[in-house]
Design a protein around this motif. Structure first.
Motif, short mmCIF file in Angstrom:
data_model
loop_
_atom_site.label_atom_id
_atom_site.label_comp_id
_atom_site.label_asym_id
_atom_site.label_seq_id
_atom_site.Cartn_x
_atom_site.Cartn_y
_atom_site.Cartn_z
N GLU A 22 75.75 53.46 -28.40
CA GLU A 22 76.88 52.83 -27.15
C GLU A 22 77.33 53.12 -26.40
O GLU A 22 77.52 52.66 -25.31
CB GLU A 22 78.03 52.20 -28.36
CG GLU A 22 77.05 51.17 -29.40
CD GLU A 22 77.73 51.01 -30.07
OE1 GLU A 22 77.61 49.57 -31.51
OE2 GLU A 22 78.82 51.66 -30.54
N GLY A 23 78.13 54.10 -25.66
CA GLY A 23 78.36 54.66 -24.91
C GLY A 23 77.67 55.15 -23.58
O GLY A 23 78.46 55.39 -22.51
N LEU A 24 76.20 55.93 -24.14
CA LEU A 24 75.79 56.67 -22.86
C LEU A 24 74.06 56.16 -23.13
O LEU A 24 73.77 55.11 -24.48
CB LEU A 24 75.32 57.95 -23.10
CG LEU A 24 76.71 58.78 -23.19
CD1 LEU A 24 76.28 60.36 -23.96
CD2 LEU A 24 77.22 58.78 -21.87
N ILE A 25 73.21 56.34 -21.63
CA ILE A 25 72.13 55.69 -21.83
C ILE A 25 71.66 57.65 -21.52
O ILE A 25 71.78 57.91 -20.40
CB ILE A 25 71.76 54.93 -20.57
CG1 ILE A 25 72.31 53.12 -20.54
CG2 ILE A 25 70.83 53.97 -20.43
CD1 ILE A 25 72.38 52.36 -19.11
N MET A 26 70.80 57.31 -22.01
CA MET A 26 70.77 58.98 -22.66
C MET A 26 69.47 59.62 -21.31
O MET A 26 69.50 60.82 -20.87
CB MET A 26 70.15 59.39 -23.98
CG MET A 26 71.26 59.28 -25.11
SD MET A 26 71.93 59.67 -24.99
CE MET A 26 71.90 61.39 -25.29
#
Length: 493
Positions: free
Chosen positions: A338-342
């Protein structure tokens, strides 16, 4: 199983990750592997288990040089790596996970469920684990999934169990249960490599410690012969000073208010306020509703009734974009999903919420954006070869810094931090605390959810405790103790 890793080197392109690491593991010990994020701990274990090939050095197991082609071969030999992101299949049952790719069959080729259940139940009974073999893994808590992973390692006669941040998402009760199981596994002669940033756990659980710094092993101790200050000094290469920096800024007027916030059946009648420059800690047991309240405030989840006010004026938030427009940032506890677009770069992740601020006449101002990213990387000491590399290639602690930096970049009025230091090393923790103090000094209202009680007690100006979806009580910083917080969290007065 005795393991000796000597002068291990490993580079990825021009980036030297391991520059000569020595590690010695003895049969039936709990051995802590410590170091800052990016020190090379996971890479070293990935080399041991065959995921990566070493560039130089040797590995001896019970006196013989041995190298595995892949993790499956290492597991068959008795070495299991429990990664931070667990290797369980959520849509399968407990029994199916235990016997994945090694199912037992009857003489006519049918699954021998009766015998498989008998064997697994025997392992569960020995470890004092209570799990329904037919339950879908998605219904289990994170702590129960950890227990399942340990039991799986014993299914293949595991002799070495590597655990990477195993308590990161566990409650105090689950941690105590996990420690009991780990000690029981050690009594069977299993060697445990325990990777953690939580000092209190290391000193409560482990026998010996190896410390890594900048891709090298710098020290090894018996736990009985060393203290926290020495370990921290070895990890960061200097004395770190006061671990929890003093917060000195004055607290201003009310900045953000939540009134009669309800989402049946998760939480009910939640009312609180946060002032300019104030850090309000939210504590409570896992599943108490702490995170769900904040997700609803930020517009990630729906709510039934309630009012939000910013600077005294009502605001409507039903989706995250509306929260961001109001200057509200939310660092979620699940940074990877939810916090990053890997697959995006550091730069893209850092600028995502504030991208509109870098456009002029519909065009991106690349130079301004690059300067902004480099400033944030320097301020948060993000360790990376380049701002253009995919964020998935970073260590967990540096990923956390990237998530935090993207919300700092929007110039927030309110910042919600859910487990901001989970999986982060001691040096990076202090940097995050310093940044929180700096933001508070600028008048930002900060809400912090944390399962780390010492962190809640030392960092917060006030502490609100949630029990079963309701506010159980509020404790001022000067009056707060672990006993008071836990009493409220468990339903006491």
């Amino acid at each position: 199983m005795e393991i000796q890793m000597k002068e291990i080197h490993k580079s990825f392109g021009s980036n030297e990750v391991l520059a000569g690491v020595d590690l010695e593991l003895k049969t039936g010990e709990i051995h802590a592997l410590m170091g800052e994020n990016g020190a090379g701990k996971s890479t070293l274990m990935n080399i041991l288990t065959g995921l990566h090939k070493r560039d130089a050095g040797f590995i001896r197991i019970d006196g013989q040089e041995r190298y595995f082609k892949n993790a499956k071969e290492a597991e068959e030999f008795g070495i299991t790596f429990m990664h931070q992101e667990m290797n369980t299949f959520l849509n399968m049952t407990v029994l199916e996970n235990m016997y994945l790719n090694k199912e037992l069959t009857t003489s006519i080729g049918l699954l021998d469920n009766k015998n498989m259940k008998k064997i697994v139940q025997g392992i569960f009974d020995e470890l004092q684990i209570s799990l329904n073999l037919d339950a879908q893994v998605s219904t289990l808590s994170v702590g129960q999934q950890q227990m399942l992973e340990i039991a799986k390692s014993l299914m293949v006669n595991g002799q070495v169990l590597i655990m990477d941040e195993p308590t990161a998402a566990l409650s105090e009760t689950e941690i105590a249960n996990l420690f009991r199981i780990i000690r029981g596994v050690r009594e069977r002669g299993v060697t445990i490599v325990y990777i953690s940033h939580r000092m209190e756990e290391i000193f409560a659980l482990c026998d010996r410690i190896t410390v890594m710094r900048d891709g090298k092993s710098v020290s090894q101790y018996s736990v009985a012969d060393v203290d926290v200050q020495q370990i921290v000094k070895d990890m960061v290469g200097r004395n770190i000073g006061d671990f929890y920096p003093e917060k000195k800024n004055p607290i201003g007027s009310v900045k953000f208010e939540v009134e009669n916030f309800t989402s049946t059946p998760t939480f009910k009648d939640i009312s609180f306020s946060v002032r300019e420059g104030e850090i309000v800690g939210f504590s409570g047991l896992m599943g108490s509703g702490r995170t769900e309240i904040m997700r609803a405030i930020f517009g990630m989840d729906s709510y039934d009734t309630g009012e939000l006010r910013l600077n005294g004026k009502p605001i409507l938030i039903r989706q995250p974009s509306q929260a961001i427009e109001q200057g509200i940032g939310f660092l979620t506890e699940n940074r990877k999903d939810e916090g990053l677009i890997m697959d995006f770069s550091l730069a893209d992740n850092m600028t995502l919420p504030s991208i509109d601020g870098f456009t002029k006449h519909g065009l991106l101002e690349k130079k301004t954006m690059d300067d902004f990213v480099e400033l944030l990387m320097k301020r948060l000491t993000v360790k990376a070869e380049s701002k253009e590399i995919p964020v998935r290639s970073l260590s967990g602690g540096n990923q956390q810094k990237v998530v935090l930096s993207k919300w700092v970049g929007i110039g927030p009025q309110v910042l919600i931090l859910d487990e901001p230091t989970r999986g982060v090393d001691v040096g990076a923790k202090r940097e995050i605390y310093l940044l929180m103090n700096e933001l508070a000094a600028r008048g930002v209202a900060i809400i912090m959810i944390s399962s780390d009680l010492p962190e809640v007690l030392r960092v917060s100006d006030r502490i609100i405790v949630i029990h079963e979806g309701r506010i159980a009580g509020e404790v001022g910083r000067d009056d707060a103790t672990q006993e008071k917080i836990m009493n409220l969290a468990t339903g006491g007065m």
